[in-house]
Write a protein that holds these residues in place. Sequence first.
Motif, PDB file in Angstrom:
ATOM      1  N   GLN A  30       0.823  -1.204   0.000  1.00 33.18           N
ATOM      2  CA  GLN A  30       0.000   0.000   0.000  1.00 33.18           C
ATOM      3  C   GLN A  30       0.863   1.263   0.000  1.00 33.18           C
ATOM      4  OE1 GLN A  30      -2.066   0.776   3.679  1.00 33.18           O
ATOM      5  NE2 GLN A  30      -3.851   1.616   2.608  1.00 33.18           N
ATOM      6  N   TYR A  59      -9.025   0.820  -3.400  1.00 28.57           N
ATOM      7  CA  TYR A  59      -8.777   0.792  -1.966  1.00 28.57           C
ATOM      8  C   TYR A  59      -7.757   1.876  -1.649  1.00 28.57           C
ATOM      9  CZ  TYR A  59      -8.025  -0.768   2.778  1.00 28.57           C
ATOM     10  OH  TYR A  59      -7.985  -0.803   4.145  1.00 28.57           O
ATOM     11  N   ASP A  60      -8.142   2.773  -0.773  1.00 27.54           N
ATOM     12  CA  ASP A  60      -7.279   3.895  -0.406  1.00 27.54           C
ATOM     13  C   ASP A  60      -6.834   4.669  -1.653  1.00 27.54           C
ATOM     14  OD1 ASP A  60      -5.932   5.525   1.425  1.00 27.54           O
ATOM     15  OD2 ASP A  60      -4.089   4.352   1.291  1.00 27.54           O
ATOM     16  N   GLU A 338      -6.267   2.568  11.290  1.00 20.61           N
ATOM     17  CA  GLU A 338      -5.672   3.866  10.979  1.00 20.61           C
ATOM     18  C   GLU A 338      -6.270   4.957  11.858  1.00 20.61           C
ATOM     19  OE1 GLU A 338      -3.124   4.631   8.983  1.00 20.61           O
ATOM     20  OE2 GLU A 338      -2.901   2.469   8.738  1.00 20.61           O
TER      21      GLU A 338
END
Length: 452
Positions: A30, A59-60, A338
């Motif tokens: 990531q 995703y993200d 997070e």
Amino acid sequence: MSSLASPRHIVLLPGWYYPDSVGGTERYTQLLAHDLRMLGYRITIAAPARDDREHHYEYDGMPVYRYPIDVNPTTSEVQGKFPPRYFETFTRWLEDQRPDLVHMHSVTRGCGFFHAQQVKSFGVPLCVTVHVPGVTCARGTMQRWGHTPCDGELRVARCTACVLHDKGVPRLVGYAVARIPARLARLADRWRHRVLTGLQMAELLQHRQTHVHALLSLADHVVVVSHWLQEVLRRNGVVTDKLTLSRHGLSERLLCARAPRPVPQPFAPLRLGYVGRFDATKGLHVLIEAIRRLPTSTSITLRLYGAASGAEEQRYLATVRQQAEGEARVTFMGEMTEQNRDEVFGGFDMLAVPSTWLETGPLVVLEAFAAGIPVIGSDSGGIAELVTHGESGLLVPTGSSKAWTRTLREVADRWRQGQWTWRIPSVRASREAALDMQRIYEEVWMKSGSAR
């Protein structure tokens, strides 16, 4: 391939990915994806799905493609004798994408030799980052007989005996089985007898060794994240000029979030923390046993944050919960996210990393350092490479609950006496790891004749 006017397209290929899998490799991928995008590359993350369907999602902020694999694979597929079912779906997608480079981050059934072979058959450069011991260790821990650090060299007889030992077979019997001729071992396929399946192990490990060597040979460049793993790959024939050590880094946000640490209070307990998966290799049972051995007068608490994905980890979580019953100093806190990360680390005075296998990072040690927190960890693998004993933390003999108890008592006394001065090292940014990758990619493209 992309045109000269367009950014280079890189596919990052881990064996698992968010949101259904959480771990160090996923986190590394990531961060690398975002840092490479900042360097001007177009990034796609591809990983095997948890079912037999394709999935496309973000995703993200990063595009993710999940290709299907069989949730009930045949024995031959698990053993790597044939490409996995639905492999043609991955092949079609790859042919359609035609990326400028594929960077593998796992070696699994759904992301392994056959995938690397397909990448190279399309003329696409291939890089491989080795994140875990399981790439060369069939037992997955780099611990011979479950407790002795191994040199990692793939030797079929020795590895067969070690894997069979993990399944309850005595060492001498395991070595004897490893030396049975392959033609006799193959008879077990016909007889399907439980005892005879052990006869196949040497042949299977020979097959596995061949695939691992072939995959690493196919790679244009191999990256490792710890020194000990670099040495293991050298012992297994990876040539030095295509092998690079590039350690983990953290996001700029984590590096900038460091807050002043509280001054030790004589009557406040030492707040010990654990963050990680609930997996036996993480050694949480060793840590809990060590806490239970401490006198009740020892002022210490242990907060456990983690996730258990899959039946095996769920069973392990149930086991350690039962082990901790009645121990008021141990609290299971749930998962770190997070959103609560800063709060979690803010509630620790020291991080515990009691892993019983050879870690290649781990990232959590760097996160503790970034938060200004010392680390007490196993004296092996990547932990011992990151923690300087007596300066940034303490190292404890791996797997010894008695040694952990002794060290925890000493560190609790040190906290109570206000002797809490540590020299926490600086942590490099993940962007530096991405710059390492950029240099490697450019070198690979130069050698392959596709440099710009």
